[in-house]
Scaffold this motif. Sequence first.
Motif, PDB file in Angstrom:
ATOM      1  N   SER A 268      -8.627  -5.123  -0.887  1.00 30.67           N
ATOM      2  CA  SER A 268      -7.230  -5.385  -0.537  1.00 30.67           C
ATOM      3  C   SER A 268      -6.588  -4.497   0.207  1.00 30.67           C
ATOM      4  CB  SER A 268      -6.628  -5.757  -1.947  1.00 30.67           C
ATOM      5  OG  SER A 268      -6.629  -4.718  -2.962  1.00 30.67           O
ATOM      6  N   ARG A 269      -6.998  -3.177   0.164  1.00 28.80           N
ATOM      7  CA  ARG A 269      -5.899  -2.225   0.926  1.00 28.80           C
ATOM      8  C   ARG A 269      -6.263  -2.066   2.461  1.00 28.80           C
ATOM      9  NH1 ARG A 269      -2.450  -1.579  -2.913  1.00 28.80           N
ATOM     10  NH2 ARG A 269      -3.407  -0.568  -4.861  1.00 28.80           N
TER      11      ARG A 269
ATOM     12  N   ARG B 194       4.139   0.634  -6.340  1.00 31.17           N
ATOM     13  CA  ARG B 194       2.871  -0.502  -6.739  1.00 31.17           C
ATOM     14  C   ARG B 194       2.945  -0.982  -8.204  1.00 31.17           C
ATOM     15  NH1 ARG B 194      -0.527   3.119  -3.698  1.00 31.17           N
ATOM     16  NH2 ARG B 194      -1.078   4.316  -5.654  1.00 31.17           N
TER      17      ARG B 194
ATOM     18  N   SER C 265       0.980  -1.102   0.046  1.00 31.68           N
ATOM     19  CA  SER C 265       0.073   0.090  -0.006  1.00 31.68           C
ATOM     20  C   SER C 265       1.088   1.172  -0.064  1.00 31.68           C
ATOM     21  CB  SER C 265      -0.722  -0.171   1.287  1.00 31.68           C
ATOM     22  OG  SER C 265      -0.141   0.018   2.419  1.00 31.68           O
TER      23      SER C 265
ATOM     24  N   TYR D  71      -4.813  -7.770 -10.543  1.00 35.95           N
ATOM     25  CA  TYR D  71      -6.179  -8.483 -10.238  1.00 35.95           C
ATOM     26  C   TYR D  71      -6.490  -9.632 -11.210  1.00 35.95           C
ATOM     27  CZ  TYR D  71     -11.069  -9.297  -8.696  1.00 35.95           C
ATOM     28  OH  TYR D  71     -12.206  -9.827  -8.347  1.00 35.95           O
TER      29      TYR D  71
ATOM     30  N   GLU E  93     -11.213  -0.628  -2.148  1.00 30.97           N
ATOM     31  CA  GLU E  93     -10.901  -1.966  -2.570  1.00 30.97           C
ATOM     32  C   GLU E  93     -10.493  -2.703  -1.300  1.00 30.97           C
ATOM     33  OE1 GLU E  93      -7.440  -0.738  -4.785  1.00 30.97           O
ATOM     34  OE2 GLU E  93      -8.445   0.333  -6.022  1.00 30.97           O
TER      35      GLU E  93
ATOM     36  N   TYR F 138      -3.381  -1.835 -11.208  1.00 28.49           N
ATOM     37  CA  TYR F 138      -4.018  -2.658 -10.074  1.00 28.49           C
ATOM     38  C   TYR F 138      -4.931  -3.728 -11.015  1.00 28.49           C
ATOM     39  CZ  TYR F 138      -8.033  -3.846  -7.030  1.00 28.49           C
ATOM     40  OH  TYR F 138      -9.039  -4.628  -6.475  1.00 28.49           O
ATOM     41  N   GLU F 139      -5.627  -3.289 -12.046  1.00 27.86           N
ATOM     42  CA  GLU F 139      -6.524  -4.329 -12.784  1.00 27.86           C
ATOM     43  C   GLU F 139      -5.517  -5.434 -13.323  1.00 27.86           C
ATOM     44  OE1 GLU F 139      -9.621  -0.760 -14.298  1.00 27.86           O
ATOM     45  OE2 GLU F 139      -7.942  -1.760 -15.655  1.00 27.86           O
TER      46      GLU F 139
ATOM     47  N   ASP G  61     -13.307   2.749  -4.905  1.00 27.92           N
ATOM     48  CA  ASP G  61     -13.429   1.512  -6.093  1.00 27.92           C
ATOM     49  C   ASP G  61     -14.647   1.759  -6.655  1.00 27.92           C
ATOM     50  OD1 ASP G  61     -12.650  -0.846  -7.197  1.00 27.92           O
ATOM     51  OD2 ASP G  61     -14.036  -2.068  -5.746  1.00 27.92           O
TER      52      ASP G  61
ATOM     53  N   ASP H 187      -2.289   4.118 -12.708  1.00 29.28           N
ATOM     54  CA  ASP H 187      -2.358   3.336 -11.267  1.00 29.28           C
ATOM     55  C   ASP H 187      -3.499   2.451 -11.391  1.00 29.28           C
ATOM     56  OD1 ASP H 187      -1.301   2.994  -8.812  1.00 29.28           O
ATOM     57  OD2 ASP H 187      -2.928   3.692  -7.976  1.00 29.28           O
ATOM     58  N   ARG H 188      -4.682   2.856 -11.698  1.00 29.09           N
ATOM     59  CA  ARG H 188      -5.803   1.954 -11.788  1.00 29.09           C
ATOM     60  C   ARG H 188      -5.556   0.592 -12.637  1.00 29.09           C
ATOM     61  NH1 ARG H 188     -10.421   0.208  -8.593  1.00 29.09           N
ATOM     62  NH2 ARG H 188     -11.656  -0.649 -10.175  1.00 29.09           N
TER      63      ARG H 188
ATOM     64  N   ALA I 121       4.064  -4.794  -9.047  1.00 28.11           N
ATOM     65  CA  ALA I 121       2.847  -5.489  -9.744  1.00 28.11           C
ATOM     66  C   ALA I 121       3.801  -6.319 -10.837  1.00 28.11           C
ATOM     67  CB  ALA I 121       1.834  -4.724 -10.481  1.00 28.11           C
TER      68      ALA I 121
END
Length: 584
Positions: free
Chosen positions: A482-483, A419, A202, A560, A480, A556-557, A459, A552-553, A423
């Motif tokens: 996961s955060r 992040r 995070s 995921y 989210e 994350y995708e 989210d 950034d989004r 990733a």
Amino acid sequence: MSSPSSLLHWTRRMIEIRKQNPAFGLGSYTELPSSNPAVLAFLREYQDDLVLCVNNFARFAQPTELDLREFAGRHPVELFGGVRFPAIGELPYLLTLGATASTGSGSPGSLPASAGGCEHAPTKGGVTMPKTASLRPGLTRLAEPMESLGGLLRDWLPRQRWFAGKDRPVTELGLLSTTELFPGCLHLLVHAGHAGHTGVPSPGGAPPAGDCYQLLLGVREHPSPRLGRALIGRVQDGPLAGLTVYDALHDPRSAQLLLDRLRHPGTTGPLRFDRDPDQDVPAGLVPRLLDAEQSNSSLVYGDEYILKVFRRIQPGVNPDLEVPGALARQGCHRVPAPVAWFQTKHPFKATLGVLQPYLRDASDGWTLALHALAAGDDFTAQARAIGAATAEVHLALASAFPVGAPGENGRTAASMTERLDAAAHCVPALRPFVPGLQTAFAALTTCDPGPPAQRIHGDLHLGQVLRAGREWFVIDFEGEPSRPLSERRSAHSPVRDIAGMLRSFDYAARQRRPWRPEWARRCREAYCAGYAARAGWDPRKKHGLLRAYETDRAVYEVLYEARHRPDWLPVPMAAIERLAVRGD
């Protein structure tokens, strides 16, 4: 007419019994499996009044066997004559009922042959406290029920949609809390230990908190065949040996009893049930468990209310309780207000579930967008309305919670870069694009800082907005999952929500071939225009800020989808290539 055997006398007696037992008019309805198809059996329950009704619809006397083990140790008392029946045990309970009553005057030809009420104890703290023997005496005092459940849960947990550790082996399961919520139902908080943690850090570099999960487990010797999908397994060892364990949220009776706890504020062990005193939740609402994939479990009651049961538990107040409550006090009608909720104080204070009004005729934005794409219809009007609704919610949040200074872009850029690196370590396909993506984060340090940080949704996407009639509503403020909870409850740039919705339009456009990038572009433009009209500032004029948050989004995708839905990975990867190469 004055004969004790007359229909009039019987009717008067039934009216008197009905007045004495409020469960007949106000109680919940739970049908019981009967071994005889000619016999209908069901339970009516209201507060401390519990009635077992058994009806014979045949012309002749009929026997039936009922599974009443959850009431083992109780003595049914027949309501007409007050006759005390034998105690209920572990075996099927045998009843013999007389033939159907009939009259020659055109009266109904099917009358209850027997109705029985069970003895009960008075309520305590507004919660029904039936004088019922526990399924296994002393169950709540067990020091380590994992002796019985550990092996089954290690196999069952990773298969659940809401389990966050699918990419990591479960090395240990520790019991944090256990409460017998009601007979035959255990409430547990368990901690899942993982080996080789590879989660994305995070902001600030802190690893995600340990995984604590909330479980509601039914425990029976012979569960109903209707619970087949919910079965976890049969216990072989320990204090529960010989019993079958299942997910109790699939059990209609357990779901109804859970709602009854919420209707009557009070405590059960470390659990606390609360309700808005201005809201009256009726009894007897039929529950159904939603099948949609999500990170929690949701029960709909009579198409009137929806109960979200959080699965992954972290210390503190969950934003899905905190935020809608604050917005309701601000008079914001875009978010359904909480009606009831339950929490725990052990092993830490945490929110466990929230009951809210259910928008029965609503359709989510994701479904509507896919329908528009399939029909070749334009979606810009809806996108513009969603943008306006988002802006209204952001303005209400800025009034309900403290507002910070304009975004600290240097620190934000460093967190985004961290992040990205984590990733890329997990998803090799991301690595060739890392240099191009880093330029988006580097540019963040020199661009317009944008609007002040504030509480946001966290989210936001098309699945989190509902249209009911002509109005749009915003739901699911948990952020989210996961955060860490502390991060989800802190202030962020509202651009983060906007970027999430823009990415959702791109997802929708890639659900069917040929892909429709132009459809997504028009929706993005319309959404930003609708937002600007209400918010007073235009996200499109914050290009550097918007590009960084959208990048950034997308990162994350990618992570995921690689973990949970590998077939969907090309969708965010297409955005990664666009953002890394063209930067638009």
